[in-house]
Design a protein around this motif. Structure first.
Motif, PDB file in Angstrom:
ATOM      1  N   ALA A 114      -1.077  -2.782   3.420  1.00 25.56           N
ATOM      2  CA  ALA A 114      -2.380  -2.240   3.781  1.00 25.56           C
ATOM      3  C   ALA A 114      -2.246  -1.032   4.695  1.00 25.56           C
ATOM      4  CB  ALA A 114      -3.225  -3.321   4.455  1.00 25.56           C
ATOM      5  N   SER A 115      -1.330  -1.106   5.651  1.00 25.77           N
ATOM      6  CA  SER A 115      -1.161   0.000   6.596  1.00 25.77           C
ATOM      7  C   SER A 115      -0.759   1.280   5.878  1.00 25.77           C
ATOM      8  CB  SER A 115      -0.116  -0.374   7.647  1.00 25.77           C
ATOM      9  OG  SER A 115       0.065   0.686   8.576  1.00 25.77           O
ATOM     10  N   VAL A 116       0.176   1.181   4.938  1.00 24.31           N
ATOM     11  CA  VAL A 116       0.603   2.369   4.191  1.00 24.31           C
ATOM     12  C   VAL A 116      -0.581   3.001   3.480  1.00 24.31           C
ATOM     13  CG1 VAL A 116       1.950   3.164   2.213  1.00 24.31           C
ATOM     14  CG2 VAL A 116       3.003   1.662   3.902  1.00 24.31           C
ATOM     15  N   PHE A 117      -1.384   2.180   2.813  1.00 26.58           N
ATOM     16  CA  PHE A 117      -2.487   2.737   2.020  1.00 26.58           C
ATOM     17  C   PHE A 117      -3.626   3.242   2.900  1.00 26.58           C
ATOM     18  CE2 PHE A 117      -0.191   0.970  -1.484  1.00 26.58           C
ATOM     19  CZ  PHE A 117      -0.606   1.682  -2.599  1.00 26.58           C
ATOM     20  N   VAL A 118      -3.978   2.509   3.955  1.00 28.22           N
ATOM     21  CA  VAL A 118      -5.050   2.984   4.832  1.00 28.22           C
ATOM     22  C   VAL A 118      -4.653   4.302   5.497  1.00 28.22           C
ATOM     23  CG1 VAL A 118      -6.360   2.494   6.938  1.00 28.22           C
ATOM     24  CG2 VAL A 118      -6.042   0.701   5.221  1.00 28.22           C
ATOM     25  N   PHE A 122      -6.848   5.263   1.822  1.00 33.49           N
ATOM     26  CA  PHE A 122      -7.383   4.243   0.922  1.00 33.49           C
ATOM     27  C   PHE A 122      -8.111   3.143   1.697  1.00 33.49           C
ATOM     28  CE2 PHE A 122      -4.633   6.168  -2.093  1.00 33.49           C
ATOM     29  CZ  PHE A 122      -4.894   5.664  -3.358  1.00 33.49           C
ATOM     30  N   ALA A 123      -9.186   2.637   1.108  1.00 34.33           N
ATOM     31  CA  ALA A 123      -9.691   1.328   1.505  1.00 34.33           C
ATOM     32  C   ALA A 123      -8.860   0.281   0.770  1.00 34.33           C
ATOM     33  CB  ALA A 123     -11.157   1.190   1.135  1.00 34.33           C
ATOM     34  N   VAL A 124      -8.707  -0.901   1.385  1.00 31.86           N
ATOM     35  CA  VAL A 124      -7.899  -1.973   0.812  1.00 31.86           C
ATOM     36  C   VAL A 124      -8.697  -3.265   0.839  1.00 31.86           C
ATOM     37  CG1 VAL A 124      -5.771  -3.332   1.030  1.00 31.86           C
ATOM     38  CG2 VAL A 124      -5.740  -0.879   1.551  1.00 31.86           C
ATOM     39  N   ALA A 125      -8.655  -4.011  -0.260  1.00 36.47           N
ATOM     40  CA  ALA A 125      -9.327  -5.312  -0.328  1.00 36.47           C
ATOM     41  C   ALA A 125      -8.349  -6.356  -0.842  1.00 36.47           C
ATOM     42  CB  ALA A 125     -10.547  -5.246  -1.254  1.00 36.47           C
ATOM     43  N   LEU A 307      -4.212  10.913  -7.760  1.00 32.64           N
ATOM     44  CA  LEU A 307      -4.753  10.530  -6.467  1.00 32.64           C
ATOM     45  C   LEU A 307      -3.893  11.099  -5.349  1.00 32.64           C
ATOM     46  CD1 LEU A 307      -5.533   6.763  -7.156  1.00 32.64           C
ATOM     47  CD2 LEU A 307      -7.119   8.683  -7.205  1.00 32.64           C
ATOM     48  N   PRO A 308      -4.506  11.520  -4.246  1.00 37.63           N
ATOM     49  CA  PRO A 308      -3.727  11.998  -3.095  1.00 37.63           C
ATOM     50  C   PRO A 308      -3.030  10.812  -2.418  1.00 37.63           C
ATOM     51  CG  PRO A 308      -6.049  11.923  -2.528  1.00 37.63           C
ATOM     52  CD  PRO A 308      -5.953  11.604  -4.002  1.00 37.63           C
ATOM     53  N   PHE A 309      -1.871  11.055  -1.849  1.00 35.37           N
ATOM     54  CA  PHE A 309      -1.157   9.998  -1.116  1.00 35.37           C
ATOM     55  C   PHE A 309      -0.430  10.612   0.072  1.00 35.37           C
ATOM     56  CE2 PHE A 309       1.564   6.104  -0.843  1.00 35.37           C
ATOM     57  CZ  PHE A 309       0.527   5.181  -0.892  1.00 35.37           C
ATOM     58  N   GLN A 310      -1.144  11.462   0.771  1.00 30.75           N
ATOM     59  CA  GLN A 310      -0.609  12.101   1.959  1.00 30.75           C
ATOM     60  C   GLN A 310      -1.171  11.435   3.208  1.00 30.75           C
ATOM     61  OE1 GLN A 310       1.769  14.439   1.906  1.00 30.75           O
ATOM     62  NE2 GLN A 310       1.772  14.313  -0.332  1.00 30.75           N
ATOM     63  N   PRO A 311      -0.405  11.415   4.306  1.00 30.82           N
ATOM     64  CA  PRO A 311      -0.908  10.796   5.541  1.00 30.82           C
ATOM     65  C   PRO A 311      -2.202  11.456   6.012  1.00 30.82           C
ATOM     66  CG  PRO A 311       1.463  11.193   5.691  1.00 30.82           C
ATOM     67  CD  PRO A 311       0.993  11.882   4.445  1.00 30.82           C
ATOM     68  N   VAL A 312      -3.111  10.608   6.517  1.00 31.51           N
ATOM     69  CA  VAL A 312      -4.352  11.079   7.099  1.00 31.51           C
ATOM     70  C   VAL A 312      -4.437  10.599   8.534  1.00 31.51           C
ATOM     71  CG1 VAL A 312      -5.530  11.102   4.870  1.00 31.51           C
ATOM     72  CG2 VAL A 312      -5.653   9.059   6.301  1.00 31.51           C
TER      73      VAL A 312
END
Length: 314
Positions: A114-118, A122-125, A307-312
């Motif tokens: 979850a931490s990687v995706f948030v 990303f929202a995570v469920a 989809l973007p996958f860069q740190p925010v």
């Protein structure tokens, strides 16, 4: 359809709301919050010994009402999100199955994943499926029919997804599904559904071990073959060499059975061998050391989906 019940919501942040979808309780002590919201015995799962919420990830726990075979079932669901209103792409993460009674299995959090995706917007469920933890319904009694098991559980996740895309901060056109162990198998079965907005799926060590069932290994291999015939989405698979649940050469056999039947977008499948990991590579995905192994491949896969996958900043 009933409203979502908030079991635990961060009191420092007011969750988003849309119409009557949410019942919110803020400014209350945690004990009062639980009693007010749940009104049921499942609130007892949240004691003073429960782990603290991951505040940086805006962790929340809700009872998500879903429609399964004509009945309403509430699924205990963990939500994470970046700050702000979104809309954010969504990762739905499917949990595994511990030995023993599914009802006694604790809520899955998958904090490392979850931490990687948030942190990448990303929202995570993580919906607990029927019969697990505080979720309603019953764990499916499919016996040794692992194919039926996979599809039965996938139906429940598909129902959950229909409700999750109603969250006002979720971008319903940008969805990735992932799962670990039994959740990985369920994820692949779910990939046979026509799911608007789903772009691809991730399988971390997926399968279901049934040592009391004769020929369970080949049953599992055949199940992946059956899934491949109906699958719809690109996928990336991760298995290790010292997985105590799926000894070699089972991972390759499962993958080959799937790809031998997969066509179209589902034919875009890749297997990643992470090698030997600790004493048991089965559980590598949600560990800090394991993240280092899967992150580059997941990043490439997610970006290949557009989809973007860069740190925010969060």
């Amino acid at each position: 359809m009933g409203s979502i019940k908030w079991l635990i919501a961060p009191l420092f942040q007011e969750p988003q709301r849309s119409g009557s979808l949410f019942h919110l309780f803020t400014g209350l002590p945690v004990a009062a919050l639980l009693l007010s919201v749940s009104g049921c015995s499942s609130a007892g799962n949240y004691s003073s010994s429960s782990p603290p919420m991951a505040r940086q990830l805006n962790e929340q726990v809700v009872m998500l009402p879903v429609q399964v075979e004509g009945k309403t079932v509430e699924l205990e669901t963990t939500l994470y999100k970046p700050p702000g209103d979104g809309p954010f792409p969504l990762l739905v993460m499917n949990h595994g199955k511990n030995p023993g009674n599914a009802r006694l299995q604790p809520r899955a959090r998958h904090l490392q994943i979850a931490s990687v995706f948030v942190h990448r917007g990303f929202a995570v469920a993580i919906p607990m499926r029927e019969g697990f933890a505080a979720s309603g319904g019953d764990y499916p009694k499919d016996g040794c029919d692992v194919r039926r098991h996979a599809f039965d559980e996938a139906d429940g996740v598909a129902a959950a997804l229909k409700e999750l895309v109603k969250l006002p901060y979720v971008d319903r056109s940008r969805i990735v599904i992932a799962g670990q162990s039994d959740g990985g198998l369920v994820t692949m079965a779910l990939s046979t559904h026509p799911l608007p907005g789903v772009l691809g799926v991730i399988n971390f060590s997926g399968g279901l071990r049934q040592p009391k069932c004769e020929g369970w290994q080949q049953n599992l291999v055949r199940t992946y073959g059956a899934i491949g015939k109906q699958a719809r989405y690109p996928s990336v698979w991760f298995y290790g060499d010292n997985d105590q649940l799926w000894p070699q050469p089972m991972p390759e056999q499962m993958f080959n059975a799937y790809t031998g039947n997969a066509e179209g977008d589902a034919g875009h499948a890749r297997m990643i061998d992470i090698g030997t990991f600790g004493k048991n590579s089965h559980d590598f995905a949600d560990s800090k050391a394991g993240v280092k192994l899967w992150y580059p491949q997941v990043k490439a896969f997610v970006e290949s989906l557009g989809l973007p996958f860069q740190p925010v900043s969060i």
